[in-house]
Design an enzyme around this catalytic site. Structure first.
Site, short mmCIF file in Angstrom:
data_model
loop_
_atom_site.label_atom_id
_atom_site.label_comp_id
_atom_site.label_asym_id
_atom_site.label_seq_id
_atom_site.Cartn_x
_atom_site.Cartn_y
_atom_site.Cartn_z
N GLY A 17 0.24 -13.33 7.32
CA GLY A 17 0.22 -12.06 6.57
C GLY A 17 -1.10 -11.32 6.70
CG PHE A 58 -3.34 -16.45 2.04
CD1 PHE A 58 -4.17 -15.57 1.38
CD2 PHE A 58 -3.89 -17.25 3.03
CE1 PHE A 58 -5.52 -15.50 1.68
CE2 PHE A 58 -5.23 -17.20 3.34
CZ PHE A 58 -6.05 -16.32 2.65
CB SER A 102 -3.76 -10.55 -8.16
OG SER A 102 -3.73 -9.18 -8.48
CE1 TYR A 107 1.79 -10.64 -6.32
CE2 TYR A 107 0.94 -8.92 -7.78
CZ TYR A 107 0.75 -9.82 -6.75
OH TYR A 107 -0.48 -9.93 -6.17
CE LYS A 165 -0.31 -13.72 -6.16
NZ LYS A 165 -0.39 -14.71 -5.09
CE1 TYR A 180 -8.14 -13.56 -2.58
CE2 TYR A 180 -5.92 -12.80 -2.12
CZ TYR A 180 -6.91 -13.75 -1.99
OH TYR A 180 -6.64 -14.89 -1.26
CG PHE A 181 -10.86 -6.49 -8.02
CD1 PHE A 181 -11.22 -7.84 -8.17
CD2 PHE A 181 -10.73 -5.73 -9.16
CE1 PHE A 181 -11.47 -8.39 -9.44
CE2 PHE A 181 -10.97 -6.26 -10.43
CZ PHE A 181 -11.34 -7.60 -10.56
CG LEU A 224 -4.13 5.08 -2.18
CD1 LEU A 224 -3.21 6.26 -2.44
CD2 LEU A 224 -5.38 5.16 -3.07
C1 UD1 Z 1 -1.04 -3.29 -6.91
C2 UD1 Z 1 -0.52 -4.26 -7.93
C3 UD1 Z 1 -1.34 -5.51 -7.89
C4 UD1 Z 1 -1.38 -6.09 -6.52
C5 UD1 Z 1 -1.91 -5.05 -5.54
C6 UD1 Z 1 -1.80 -5.56 -4.13
C7 UD1 Z 1 0.44 -2.99 -9.81
C8 UD1 Z 1 0.35 -2.68 -11.27
N1 UD1 Z 1 -0.52 -3.73 -9.28
O1 UD1 Z 1 -2.32 -2.86 -7.34
O2 UD1 Z 1 -0.79 -6.45 -8.78
O3 UD1 Z 1 -2.19 -7.24 -6.50
O4 UD1 Z 1 -1.11 -3.86 -5.64
O5 UD1 Z 1 -2.60 -4.79 -3.30
O6 UD1 Z 1 1.33 -2.55 -9.14
N2 UD1 Z 1 -1.24 5.32 -5.78
C9 UD1 Z 1 -0.85 6.64 -5.60
N3 UD1 Z 1 0.13 6.90 -4.69
C10 UD1 Z 1 0.73 5.94 -3.92
C11 UD1 Z 1 0.31 4.59 -4.11
C12 UD1 Z 1 -0.66 4.32 -5.04
O7 UD1 Z 1 -1.35 7.54 -6.27
O8 UD1 Z 1 1.63 6.27 -3.12
C13 UD1 Z 1 -2.31 5.02 -6.73
C14 UD1 Z 1 -1.91 4.09 -7.87
O9 UD1 Z 1 -1.38 4.81 -8.94
C15 UD1 Z 1 -3.24 3.41 -8.20
C16 UD1 Z 1 -3.95 3.35 -6.82
O10 UD1 Z 1 -3.34 4.35 -6.02
O11 UD1 Z 1 -4.02 4.20 -9.05
C17 UD1 Z 1 -3.83 2.00 -6.14
O12 UD1 Z 1 -2.47 1.62 -6.07
P1 UD1 Z 1 -1.96 0.38 -5.21
O13 UD1 Z 1 -2.54 0.43 -3.84
O14 UD1 Z 1 -0.49 0.32 -5.33
O15 UD1 Z 1 -2.64 -0.88 -5.92
P2 UD1 Z 1 -2.61 -1.33 -7.47
O16 UD1 Z 1 -1.52 -0.68 -8.20
O17 UD1 Z 1 -3.99 -1.21 -8.01
#
Ligand code: UD1
Length: 338
Positions: free
Chosen positions: A10, A80, A124, A149, A153, A177-178, A200
Protein backbone atom coordinates in the site's frame (compact mmCIF):
# COMPACT_ATOMS: atom_id res chain seq x y z
CA UNK A 1 17.32 -8.07 10.63
CA UNK A 2 14.18 -9.23 8.88
CA UNK A 3 10.88 -7.42 9.12
CA UNK A 4 7.41 -8.72 8.29
CA UNK A 5 5.46 -5.90 6.66
CA UNK A 6 1.72 -6.55 6.45
CA UNK A 7 0.03 -4.27 3.94
CA UNK A 8 3.46 -3.51 2.50
CA UNK A 9 2.16 -2.96 -1.04
CA UNK A 10 0.00 0.00 0.00
CA UNK A 11 0.81 3.70 0.01
CA UNK A 12 2.57 4.00 3.38
CA UNK A 13 3.72 0.37 3.40
CA UNK A 14 5.54 0.54 0.07
CA UNK A 15 7.36 3.76 1.00
CA UNK A 16 8.33 2.15 4.31
CA UNK A 17 9.75 -0.84 2.42
CA UNK A 18 12.05 1.56 0.54
CA UNK A 19 13.28 3.08 3.82
CA UNK A 20 13.76 -0.35 5.41
CA UNK A 21 15.75 -1.73 2.50
CA UNK A 22 17.84 1.44 2.31
CA UNK A 23 18.64 0.99 6.00
CA UNK A 24 19.83 -2.58 5.57
CA UNK A 25 16.73 -4.47 6.70
CA UNK A 26 15.33 -7.44 4.80
CA UNK A 27 11.59 -7.38 4.27
CA UNK A 28 8.81 -9.83 3.58
CA UNK A 29 5.59 -8.19 2.45
CA UNK A 30 2.32 -9.92 3.33
CA UNK A 31 -0.56 -8.28 1.49
CA UNK A 32 -3.85 -9.47 -0.01
CA UNK A 33 -3.68 -6.77 -2.73
CA UNK A 34 -7.32 -5.83 -2.03
CA UNK A 35 -6.47 -2.14 -2.25
CA UNK A 36 -2.94 -2.20 -3.60
CA UNK A 37 -0.87 -3.41 -6.50
CA UNK A 38 2.11 -5.73 -6.69
CA UNK A 39 3.57 -3.24 -9.15
CA UNK A 40 4.36 -0.97 -6.19
CA UNK A 41 6.80 -3.63 -4.96
CA UNK A 42 8.51 -3.80 -8.35
CA UNK A 43 9.04 -0.06 -8.07
CA UNK A 44 10.46 -0.52 -4.56
CA UNK A 45 12.91 -3.04 -6.01
CA UNK A 46 13.86 -0.69 -8.83
CA UNK A 47 14.54 2.21 -6.46
CA UNK A 48 16.53 0.20 -3.94
CA UNK A 49 18.14 -2.40 -6.21
CA UNK A 50 17.09 -5.00 -3.64
CA UNK A 51 14.67 -7.89 -3.61
CA UNK A 52 11.32 -7.72 -1.84
CA UNK A 53 9.96 -11.06 -0.76
CA UNK A 54 6.21 -11.14 -1.28
CA UNK A 55 3.48 -13.45 -0.03
CA UNK A 56 -0.05 -12.79 -1.23
CA UNK A 57 -2.15 -13.41 1.84
CA UNK A 58 -4.93 -12.13 4.00
CA UNK A 59 -4.62 -11.33 7.71
CA UNK A 60 -7.86 -13.28 8.15
CA UNK A 61 -5.98 -16.40 6.97
CA UNK A 62 -4.57 -17.68 10.26
CA UNK A 63 -2.88 -20.70 8.70
CA UNK A 64 -1.02 -18.70 6.12
CA UNK A 65 0.16 -16.21 8.74
CA UNK A 66 1.46 -19.08 10.87
CA UNK A 67 3.17 -20.62 7.87
CA UNK A 68 4.94 -17.35 6.98
CA UNK A 69 6.01 -16.67 10.55
CA UNK A 70 7.23 -20.22 11.14
CA UNK A 71 9.40 -20.37 8.01
CA UNK A 72 11.60 -17.39 8.89
CA UNK A 73 12.88 -15.60 11.93
CA UNK A 74 11.40 -12.10 12.02
CA UNK A 75 12.78 -9.45 14.36
CA UNK A 76 9.59 -7.40 14.22
CA UNK A 77 6.38 -6.86 12.33
CA UNK A 78 5.20 -3.54 10.97
CA UNK A 79 1.45 -3.90 10.65
CA UNK A 80 -0.18 -1.72 8.01
CA UNK A 81 -2.76 -4.16 6.67
CA UNK A 82 -6.32 -3.02 7.21
CA UNK A 83 -9.36 -1.45 5.64
CA UNK A 84 -9.14 2.32 5.79
CA UNK A 85 -11.99 4.10 3.99
CA UNK A 86 -13.87 6.19 6.50
CA UNK A 87 -17.17 6.42 4.58
CA UNK A 88 -17.17 2.72 3.63
CA UNK A 89 -16.64 1.81 7.29
CA UNK A 90 -19.93 3.52 8.17
CA UNK A 91 -21.72 1.40 5.52
CA UNK A 92 -19.92 -1.85 6.38
CA UNK A 93 -19.05 -1.80 10.08
CA UNK A 94 -19.01 -5.61 10.41
CA UNK A 95 -16.45 -5.95 7.64
CA UNK A 96 -14.25 -3.30 9.24
CA UNK A 97 -14.35 -4.81 12.74
CA UNK A 98 -13.90 -8.32 11.36
CA UNK A 99 -11.02 -7.50 9.06
CA UNK A 100 -9.10 -5.00 11.17
CA UNK A 101 -9.69 -6.45 14.63
CA UNK A 102 -9.94 -10.19 13.98
CA UNK A 103 -7.13 -9.89 11.43
CA UNK A 104 -4.82 -8.21 13.95
CA UNK A 105 -5.68 -10.79 16.62
CA UNK A 106 -4.71 -13.53 14.13
CA UNK A 107 -1.45 -11.77 13.39
CA UNK A 108 -0.52 -11.31 17.05
CA UNK A 109 -1.33 -14.96 17.77
CA UNK A 110 0.80 -16.18 14.88
CA UNK A 111 3.60 -13.87 16.03
CA UNK A 112 3.68 -15.15 19.60
CA UNK A 113 3.37 -18.77 18.45
CA UNK A 114 6.55 -18.23 16.51
CA UNK A 115 8.56 -16.15 18.96
CA UNK A 116 8.18 -12.74 17.35
CA UNK A 117 6.95 -10.29 19.97
CA UNK A 118 7.68 -6.87 18.53
CA UNK A 119 5.08 -4.93 16.58
CA UNK A 120 4.76 -1.43 15.18
CA UNK A 121 1.13 -0.59 14.61
CA UNK A 122 -0.28 1.95 12.13
CA UNK A 123 -2.55 4.05 14.24
CA UNK A 124 -4.05 7.41 13.42
CA UNK A 125 -4.71 10.88 14.77
CA UNK A 126 -8.34 9.85 14.45
CA UNK A 127 -8.06 8.19 17.91
CA UNK A 128 -8.06 11.69 19.48
CA UNK A 129 -11.58 12.34 18.11
CA UNK A 130 -12.27 16.06 18.37
CA UNK A 131 -9.02 16.74 20.24
CA UNK A 132 -9.18 18.11 23.76
CA UNK A 133 -5.99 20.12 23.15
CA UNK A 134 -4.14 21.57 20.17
CA UNK A 135 -1.33 20.99 19.36
CA UNK A 136 -2.05 17.37 20.31
CA UNK A 137 0.49 15.62 22.53
CA UNK A 138 0.44 11.88 23.19
CA UNK A 139 -1.01 12.69 26.63
CA UNK A 140 -4.13 14.16 25.09
CA UNK A 141 -6.99 11.85 26.08
CA UNK A 142 -8.35 9.63 23.34
CA UNK A 143 -11.73 10.80 22.12
CA UNK A 144 -14.95 9.64 20.56
CA UNK A 145 -14.32 8.42 17.01
CA UNK A 146 -16.83 9.41 14.38
CA UNK A 147 -16.72 6.16 12.38
CA UNK A 148 -15.99 2.41 12.67
CA UNK A 149 -12.63 2.76 10.90
CA UNK A 150 -11.48 5.13 13.64
CA UNK A 151 -12.82 2.81 16.34
CA UNK A 152 -10.84 -0.12 14.95
CA UNK A 153 -7.65 1.93 15.35
CA UNK A 154 -8.59 3.02 18.85
CA UNK A 155 -9.63 -0.49 19.94
CA UNK A 156 -6.52 -2.10 18.48
CA UNK A 157 -4.36 0.33 20.41
CA UNK A 158 -6.07 -0.95 23.56
CA UNK A 159 -5.72 -4.61 22.54
CA UNK A 160 -2.00 -4.29 21.80
CA UNK A 161 -1.35 -2.26 24.97
CA UNK A 162 -3.07 -4.91 27.10
CA UNK A 163 -1.10 -7.70 25.45
CA UNK A 164 2.15 -5.86 26.19
CA UNK A 165 1.09 -5.22 29.79
CA UNK A 166 0.37 -8.91 30.35
CA UNK A 167 3.64 -10.11 28.82
CA UNK A 168 6.58 -7.76 28.99
CA UNK A 169 8.51 -9.71 26.38
CA UNK A 170 6.37 -7.77 23.92
CA UNK A 171 7.47 -4.47 22.41
CA UNK A 172 4.53 -2.49 21.06
CA UNK A 173 4.91 0.86 19.34
CA UNK A 174 1.73 2.68 18.37
CA UNK A 175 2.38 5.30 15.69
CA UNK A 176 -0.37 7.85 15.34
CA UNK A 177 -0.11 9.22 11.82
CA UNK A 178 -1.43 12.64 10.95
CA UNK A 179 -2.24 13.27 7.25
CA UNK A 180 0.23 11.50 4.94
CA UNK A 181 0.64 13.01 1.46
CA UNK A 182 3.53 13.38 -1.01
CA UNK A 183 5.27 10.59 -2.86
CA UNK A 184 8.72 9.17 -3.53
CA UNK A 185 11.02 11.75 -5.21
CA UNK A 186 11.55 9.44 -8.19
CA UNK A 187 7.92 9.98 -9.22
CA UNK A 188 7.52 6.20 -9.56
CA UNK A 189 5.65 5.52 -6.30
CA UNK A 190 2.72 7.27 -4.69
CA UNK A 191 -0.86 7.04 -3.53
CA UNK A 192 -3.14 5.02 -5.78
CA UNK A 193 -6.70 5.25 -4.45
CA UNK A 194 -9.51 3.10 -5.84
CA UNK A 195 -12.22 5.14 -7.55
CA UNK A 196 -12.89 8.74 -6.60
CA UNK A 197 -10.49 9.78 -3.84
CA UNK A 198 -11.85 10.65 -0.40
CA UNK A 199 -8.71 12.40 0.81
CA UNK A 200 -7.70 15.91 -0.10
CA UNK A 201 -4.35 15.57 -1.88
CA UNK A 202 -5.25 12.72 -4.26
CA UNK A 203 -8.41 14.65 -5.11
CA UNK A 204 -6.36 17.75 -5.93
CA UNK A 205 -3.86 15.83 -8.08
CA UNK A 206 -6.71 14.20 -10.01
CA UNK A 207 -8.21 17.63 -10.68
CA UNK A 208 -4.75 18.79 -11.81
CA UNK A 209 -4.37 15.87 -14.22
CA UNK A 210 -7.87 16.47 -15.61
CA UNK A 211 -9.59 13.35 -14.28
CA UNK A 212 -11.87 15.38 -12.00
CA UNK A 213 -13.43 18.76 -12.78
CA UNK A 214 -13.08 20.71 -9.56
CA UNK A 215 -12.33 20.31 -5.89
CA UNK A 216 -15.17 20.62 -3.40
CA UNK A 217 -13.96 22.38 -0.25
CA UNK A 218 -15.94 20.88 2.62
CA UNK A 219 -16.98 23.91 4.68
CA UNK A 220 -15.56 27.42 5.05
CA UNK A 221 -17.20 28.30 8.35
CA UNK A 222 -14.95 26.45 10.79
CA UNK A 223 -13.27 28.30 13.62
CA UNK A 224 -9.93 28.45 11.76
CA UNK A 225 -8.04 31.40 10.20
CA UNK A 226 -9.70 31.06 6.76
CA UNK A 227 -12.71 28.97 7.84
CA UNK A 228 -11.55 25.74 6.15
CA UNK A 229 -10.34 22.62 7.98
CA UNK A 230 -6.77 22.59 9.29
CA UNK A 231 -4.63 19.42 9.26
CA UNK A 232 -1.06 18.32 9.89
CA UNK A 233 0.13 17.03 6.49
CA UNK A 234 3.24 14.88 6.58
CA UNK A 235 5.38 13.67 3.68
CA UNK A 236 5.00 9.90 3.27
CA UNK A 237 8.79 9.45 3.03
CA UNK A 238 9.22 11.20 6.39
CA UNK A 239 6.51 8.95 7.78
CA UNK A 240 8.33 5.90 6.39
CA UNK A 241 11.55 7.04 8.09
CA UNK A 242 9.58 7.26 11.35
CA UNK A 243 9.11 3.48 11.19
CA UNK A 244 12.84 2.90 10.82
CA UNK A 245 13.40 5.12 13.88
CA UNK A 246 10.76 3.12 15.78
CA UNK A 247 12.53 -0.16 14.93
CA UNK A 248 15.69 1.20 16.55
CA UNK A 249 13.64 1.91 19.67
CA UNK A 250 12.32 -1.66 19.63
CA UNK A 251 15.90 -2.96 19.72
CA UNK A 252 16.23 -1.23 23.10
CA UNK A 253 13.27 -3.27 24.41
CA UNK A 254 11.03 -0.26 24.81
CA UNK A 255 7.93 -2.09 26.06
CA UNK A 256 4.90 0.01 25.14
CA UNK A 257 5.45 3.38 23.45
CA UNK A 258 3.18 5.80 21.62
CA UNK A 259 4.26 8.51 19.19
CA UNK A 260 2.56 11.15 17.09
CA UNK A 261 4.05 11.32 13.61
CA UNK A 262 3.32 14.71 12.10
CA UNK A 263 5.13 17.95 11.38
CA UNK A 264 3.45 20.06 14.05
CA UNK A 265 2.34 22.57 11.41
CA UNK A 266 -1.31 22.99 10.47
CA UNK A 267 -2.44 23.94 6.95
CA UNK A 268 -5.98 24.73 5.89
CA UNK A 269 -7.62 23.27 2.78
CA UNK A 270 -7.16 26.60 1.00
CA UNK A 271 -3.48 26.74 2.11
CA UNK A 272 -2.98 23.38 0.45
CA UNK A 273 -4.70 24.50 -2.75
CA UNK A 274 -2.59 27.66 -2.86
CA UNK A 275 0.68 25.84 -2.13
CA UNK A 276 -0.10 23.20 -4.75
CA UNK A 277 -0.85 25.89 -7.34
CA UNK A 278 2.35 27.79 -6.57
CA UNK A 279 4.63 24.76 -6.37
CA UNK A 280 3.42 23.32 -9.67
CA UNK A 281 2.13 26.33 -11.58
CA UNK A 282 -1.30 24.78 -12.09
CA UNK A 283 -4.69 26.24 -11.30
CA UNK A 284 -7.00 24.11 -9.13
CA UNK A 285 -10.63 25.14 -9.62
CA UNK A 286 -12.68 24.72 -6.46
CA UNK A 287 -16.02 25.58 -4.95
CA UNK A 288 -17.20 25.71 -1.36
CA UNK A 289 -19.47 22.82 -0.35
CA UNK A 290 -21.22 21.98 2.92
CA UNK A 291 -19.20 20.51 5.76
CA UNK A 292 -18.49 16.76 5.51
CA UNK A 293 -20.04 14.70 8.30
CA UNK A 294 -17.54 13.67 10.97
CA UNK A 295 -14.92 16.32 10.09
CA UNK A 296 -13.34 18.47 12.79
CA UNK A 297 -12.05 22.04 12.53
CA UNK A 298 -8.40 21.56 13.33
CA UNK A 299 -5.98 18.72 14.02
CA UNK A 300 -2.22 19.07 14.33
CA UNK A 301 0.30 17.57 16.66
CA UNK A 302 3.15 18.37 18.94
CA UNK A 303 5.80 16.05 17.45
CA UNK A 304 8.42 16.70 20.14
CA UNK A 305 8.16 13.29 21.83
CA UNK A 306 9.18 11.47 18.64
CA UNK A 307 12.07 13.88 18.23
CA UNK A 308 13.27 13.44 21.81
CA UNK A 309 12.88 9.65 22.02
CA UNK A 310 13.26 8.44 18.44
CA UNK A 311 15.57 11.16 17.13
CA UNK A 312 13.09 11.53 14.28
CA UNK A 313 11.49 14.61 12.78
CA UNK A 314 9.84 15.39 9.47
CA UNK A 315 12.23 17.01 6.99
CA UNK A 316 10.00 17.85 4.03
CA UNK A 317 7.90 21.00 3.93
CA UNK A 318 4.65 21.71 2.16
CA UNK A 319 6.36 22.69 -1.11
CA UNK A 320 8.06 19.28 -1.41
CA UNK A 321 4.83 17.52 -0.47
CA UNK A 322 2.95 19.34 -3.26
CA UNK A 323 5.71 18.87 -5.85
CA UNK A 324 6.18 15.19 -5.11
CA UNK A 325 2.45 14.40 -5.08
CA UNK A 326 2.16 16.05 -8.48
CA UNK A 327 5.24 14.40 -10.01
CA UNK A 328 3.78 10.99 -9.15
CA UNK A 329 0.30 11.77 -10.52
CA UNK A 330 1.61 13.46 -13.67
CA UNK A 331 3.93 10.54 -14.51
CA UNK A 332 1.29 7.92 -13.60
CA UNK A 333 -2.14 9.34 -14.43
CA UNK A 334 -3.67 5.91 -13.83
CA UNK A 335 -1.57 5.04 -10.83
CA UNK A 336 0.05 1.60 -11.05
CA UNK A 337 -2.42 0.48 -13.74
CA UNK A 338 -0.49 2.06 -16.61
C1 UD1 B 1 -9.19 11.18 7.13
C2 UD1 B 1 -9.80 10.38 8.25
C3 UD1 B 1 -8.71 9.80 9.09
C4 UD1 B 1 -7.76 9.00 8.27
C5 UD1 B 1 -7.19 9.87 7.17
C6 UD1 B 1 -6.34 9.05 6.23
C7 UD1 B 1 -11.98 11.38 8.82
C8 UD1 B 1 -12.79 12.04 9.89
N1 UD1 B 1 -10.70 11.15 9.08
O1 UD1 B 1 -8.57 12.32 7.71
O2 UD1 B 1 -9.29 8.97 10.07
O3 UD1 B 1 -6.72 8.49 9.09
O4 UD1 B 1 -8.26 10.44 6.41
O5 UD1 B 1 -5.55 9.88 5.47
O6 UD1 B 1 -12.46 11.09 7.77
N2 UD1 B 1 -11.37 17.97 2.17
C9 UD1 B 1 -12.03 18.78 1.26
N3 UD1 B 1 -12.39 18.25 0.06
C10 UD1 B 1 -12.12 16.95 -0.30
C11 UD1 B 1 -11.43 16.13 0.63
C12 UD1 B 1 -11.08 16.66 1.85
O7 UD1 B 1 -12.30 19.95 1.54
O8 UD1 B 1 -12.50 16.54 -1.42
C13 UD1 B 1 -10.93 18.53 3.45
C14 UD1 B 1 -11.53 17.86 4.67
O9 UD1 B 1 -12.76 18.43 5.02
C15 UD1 B 1 -10.44 18.10 5.73
C16 UD1 B 1 -9.14 18.08 4.89
O10 UD1 B 1 -9.54 18.36 3.55
O11 UD1 B 1 -10.57 19.37 6.31
C17 UD1 B 1 -8.42 16.75 4.94
O12 UD1 B 1 -9.31 15.70 4.60
P1 UD1 B 1 -8.82 14.21 4.32
O13 UD1 B 1 -7.66 14.21 3.38
O14 UD1 B 1 -10.00 13.41 3.94
O15 UD1 B 1 -8.24 13.73 5.73
P2 UD1 B 1 -8.94 13.75 7.19
O16 UD1 B 1 -10.39 13.88 7.09
O17 UD1 B 1 -8.19 14.71 8.04
Amino acid sequence: MKILVTGGAGFIGSHTCVSLLENGYDVLVYDNLSNSSEESLRRVEKITGKKVEFVKGDILDKEKLNEVLSKDKFDACIHFAGLKAVGESVEKPWEYYQNNIAGTLNLVDAMRNNGCKSIIFSSSATVYGDPAEIPITENCPKGTCTNPYGWTKSMLEQVLSDIQKADNEWNVILLRYFNPIGAHKSGTMGENPNGIPNNLMPYITQVAVGKLKELGVFGDDYDTPDGTGVRDYIHVVDLAEGHVAALKKIKENCGLAIYNLGTGVGYSVLDIVKNFEEANDIKIPYSIKPRRAGDIAACYCDPSKAKAELGWEAKNGIKEMCEDSWRWQKNNPNGYEN
